[in-house]
Enzyme design. Sequence first.
Site, PDB file in Angstrom:
ATOM      1  N   ASP A 260     -14.311   0.628   1.705  1.00  0.00           N
ATOM      2  CA  ASP A 260     -15.230   0.029   1.934  1.00  0.00           C
ATOM      3  C   ASP A 260     -16.324   0.689   1.167  1.00  0.00           C
ATOM      4  OD1 ASP A 260     -14.545  -1.808   3.572  1.00  0.00           O
ATOM      5  OD2 ASP A 260     -14.435  -0.522   5.280  1.00  0.00           O
TER       6      ASP A 260
ATOM      7  N   HIS B 270     -14.813  -2.129  10.547  1.00  0.00           N
ATOM      8  CA  HIS B 270     -14.055  -2.722   9.204  1.00  0.00           C
ATOM      9  C   HIS B 270     -13.504  -3.769   9.135  1.00  0.00           C
ATOM     10  CE1 HIS B 270     -12.074  -2.796   5.282  1.00  0.00           C
ATOM     11  NE2 HIS B 270     -10.558  -3.241   6.427  1.00  0.00           N
TER      12      HIS B 270
ATOM     13  N   ILE C 241       0.833  -0.880  -0.034  1.00  0.00           N
ATOM     14  CA  ILE C 241      -0.101  -0.089   0.184  1.00  0.00           C
ATOM     15  C   ILE C 241       0.831   0.967   0.104  1.00  0.00           C
ATOM     16  CG2 ILE C 241      -1.454   0.940   1.025  1.00  0.00           C
ATOM     17  CD1 ILE C 241      -2.357  -1.340   2.337  1.00  0.00           C
TER      18      ILE C 241
HETATM   19  P1  NAD Z   1       3.324  -5.232   3.420  1.00  0.00           P
HETATM   20  O1  NAD Z   1       4.235  -6.453   3.627  1.00  0.00           O
HETATM   21  O2  NAD Z   1       3.046  -4.309   1.359  1.00  0.00           O
HETATM   22  O3  NAD Z   1       3.682  -3.677   3.360  1.00  0.00           O
HETATM   23  C1  NAD Z   1       3.748  -3.455   4.131  1.00  0.00           C
HETATM   24  C2  NAD Z   1       5.361  -2.319   5.155  1.00  0.00           C
HETATM   25  O4  NAD Z   1       5.093  -2.422   6.958  1.00  0.00           O
HETATM   26  C3  NAD Z   1       5.914  -3.125   5.127  1.00  0.00           C
HETATM   27  O5  NAD Z   1       7.753  -2.731   3.897  1.00  0.00           O
HETATM   28  C4  NAD Z   1       7.194  -2.948   6.092  1.00  0.00           C
HETATM   29  O6  NAD Z   1       8.261  -3.192   6.022  1.00  0.00           O
HETATM   30  C5  NAD Z   1       6.215  -1.945   6.690  1.00  0.00           C
HETATM   31  N1  NAD Z   1       6.852  -2.114   8.663  1.00  0.00           N
HETATM   32  C6  NAD Z   1       6.567  -3.383   9.074  1.00  0.00           C
HETATM   33  N2  NAD Z   1       6.843  -3.025  10.818  1.00  0.00           N
HETATM   34  C7  NAD Z   1       7.701  -1.790  10.778  1.00  0.00           C
HETATM   35  C8  NAD Z   1       8.045  -0.626  11.420  1.00  0.00           C
HETATM   36  N3  NAD Z   1       7.908  -1.321  12.575  1.00  0.00           N
HETATM   37  N4  NAD Z   1       8.153   0.201  11.088  1.00  0.00           N
HETATM   38  C9  NAD Z   1       8.247   1.094  10.213  1.00  0.00           C
HETATM   39  N5  NAD Z   1       7.674   0.105   8.986  1.00  0.00           N
HETATM   40  C10 NAD Z   1       7.411  -1.584   8.855  1.00  0.00           C
HETATM   41  O7  NAD Z   1       1.564  -4.772   3.980  1.00  0.00           O
HETATM   42  P2  NAD Z   1       0.395  -4.193   3.192  1.00  0.00           P
HETATM   43  O8  NAD Z   1      -0.236  -4.885   2.146  1.00  0.00           O
HETATM   44  O9  NAD Z   1       0.805  -2.266   2.581  1.00  0.00           O
HETATM   45  O10 NAD Z   1      -0.693  -4.148   4.423  1.00  0.00           O
HETATM   46  C11 NAD Z   1      -0.592  -2.955   5.365  1.00  0.00           C
HETATM   47  C12 NAD Z   1      -1.110  -3.372   5.609  1.00  0.00           C
HETATM   48  O11 NAD Z   1      -2.367  -2.604   5.817  1.00  0.00           O
HETATM   49  C13 NAD Z   1      -1.948  -4.952   7.074  1.00  0.00           C
HETATM   50  O12 NAD Z   1      -2.340  -5.192   8.080  1.00  0.00           O
HETATM   51  C14 NAD Z   1      -3.183  -4.631   6.062  1.00  0.00           C
HETATM   52  O13 NAD Z   1      -3.834  -5.919   6.657  1.00  0.00           O
HETATM   53  C15 NAD Z   1      -3.598  -2.957   6.665  1.00  0.00           C
HETATM   54  N6  NAD Z   1      -5.046  -2.957   5.022  1.00  0.00           N
HETATM   55  C16 NAD Z   1      -5.744  -2.383   5.960  1.00  0.00           C
HETATM   56  C17 NAD Z   1      -6.646  -1.701   4.769  1.00  0.00           C
HETATM   57  C18 NAD Z   1      -8.344  -1.100   5.703  1.00  0.00           C
HETATM   58  O14 NAD Z   1      -8.963  -0.633   4.348  1.00  0.00           O
HETATM   59  N7  NAD Z   1      -8.179  -0.791   6.220  1.00  0.00           N
HETATM   60  C19 NAD Z   1      -7.026  -2.100   3.336  1.00  0.00           C
HETATM   61  C20 NAD Z   1      -6.359  -3.811   3.075  1.00  0.00           C
HETATM   62  C21 NAD Z   1      -5.073  -3.343   3.926  1.00  0.00           C
HETATM   63  C1  LMR Z   2      -9.367  -4.499   2.835  1.00  0.00           C
HETATM   64  O1  LMR Z   2     -10.258  -4.390   3.416  1.00  0.00           O
HETATM   65  O2  LMR Z   2      -8.872  -5.172   2.062  1.00  0.00           O
HETATM   66  C2  LMR Z   2      -8.083  -4.957   3.690  1.00  0.00           C
HETATM   67  O3  LMR Z   2      -8.872  -4.899   5.404  1.00  0.00           O
HETATM   68  C3  LMR Z   2      -7.652  -6.405   4.460  1.00  0.00           C
HETATM   69  C4  LMR Z   2      -8.131  -7.683   4.589  1.00  0.00           C
HETATM   70  O4  LMR Z   2      -7.225  -8.310   4.977  1.00  0.00           O
HETATM   71  O5  LMR Z   2      -9.114  -7.888   3.532  1.00  0.00           O
END
Ligand code: NAD
Ligand code: LMR
Length: 353
Positions: free
Chosen positions: A188, A215, A38
């Site tokens: 969402d 969420h 992301i």
């Molecule tokens: P990803 O693994 O591709 O990226 C996460 C990044 O965080 C990595 O680059 C990692 O090195 C970094 N990281 C880990 N620990 C760290 C720390 N202590 N300090 C700084 N950076 C750190 O994951 P992603 O696909 O980008 O997802 C990230 C988060 O977003 C997940 O928890 C996922 O569930 C959440 N997410 C939420 C939503 C939402 O709607 N709210 C949607 C999608 C994903």
């Molecule tokens: C989403 O809604 O895509 C995020 O919360 C990531 C997940 O774990 O589904």
Amino acid sequence: GTAAFVANRVRSQTDVTNCEATKKGNFKVCVCGGSGGIGQPLSLLMAMDPNVGELSVYDLTIAMVPPGGVAADLGHLETKVKVKGYAKSLDEKAIDVLGDCLKDCNLVLVPAGMPRKPGQTRDDLFKINAGIFNGIAKEVVEACAKYCPNAVVALVVNPVNSVVPAMAELYKKKGLNPKNIVGVTTLDCVRANKFVAEITGADPDDVEIPVIGGHAGVTIMPVFSQDKHGSKIPAKDIPALDKHVQDAGTDVVNAKNGKGSATLSMAFAGARLGKAVLAGLNGTPTTECAYVLSDVMPGLPYFTSKVTFGKNGVETVHPIGKLNQYEKERLEEAKAALKNEIQSGLDYAASNS
Ligand code: NAD
Ligand code: LMR
């Protein structure tokens, strides 16, 4: 001007009228986890926002791409933004880079943390992402409290339903404004708008479905009846559409087959929220759904509803508005699940002060 606002799709129906008169801002934004799935596209989209003067890209030295590399790359965009990368080493003796990274930040977006794998719930991520040792959320939020206590801290990290209460309580204990901690649920709304546009043939720009509650699973509650297109969908089709919005994240997790969850659509959604916050700080109050400390729902101290962002961040948390009979029943189901997930966050906060 207005055209740029529309192009950037800051989706406030009522509030963009005075944007023509508003000078662009020069805000400092940080993306924590900026090298991630992301984080990279979110950093790109924020670097393209004319309200951003400085962008900090923060991640671990062991990230897939060093944050300095992401910053060098984004630094060539022909926009006014200055981009700097900050790498955190896991070596205990390493210098803490978060001070410079976060100093004077107005908005901190936090997509750091583990994504889900097929079969996992968002709740399964709680210990990892908010955990005691190297807790990503806690570490970043504590640094925000120290270096940019007035910034809006937008948490993307899952499980949003529990991480936000845990972190907002941490802010309360420090005497800071817990409403600065904002849970990002924009995806969402993006999904609900898209699905309704596909079904009805409406222009997606003209669809605005509020998604309230939280969420995860049944707490994700689209209110189709409050939109002019959504309200035309036959009642018999609503339960399946409602479920489609609830399951959309899991559908992406399964389609990615163990290689992560939604990243690109999340960056799109996160940037929309980020731009709304900056538009508000810059004097154009802007409304999006978000999960915040709230008193709109008795018994649930944290809840997603429409939130207006203004000069000081969260300005107004709006009531949920009128629901039809189906939605009233769905709300009861959402409330029961959300209550437990909020409690996990509060328990975490109580045992980790
Ligand atoms: P990803 O693994 O591709 O990226 C996460 C990044 O965080 C990595 O680059 C990692 O090195 C970094 N990281 C880990 N620990 C760290 C720390 N202590 N300090 C700084 N950076 C750190 O994951 P992603 O696909 O980008 O997802 C990230 C988060 O977003 C997940 O928890 C996922 O569930 C959440 N997410 C939420 C939503 C939402 O709607 N709210 C949607 C999608 C994903
Ligand atoms: C989403 O809604 O895509 C995020 O919360 C990531 C997940 O774990 O589904």
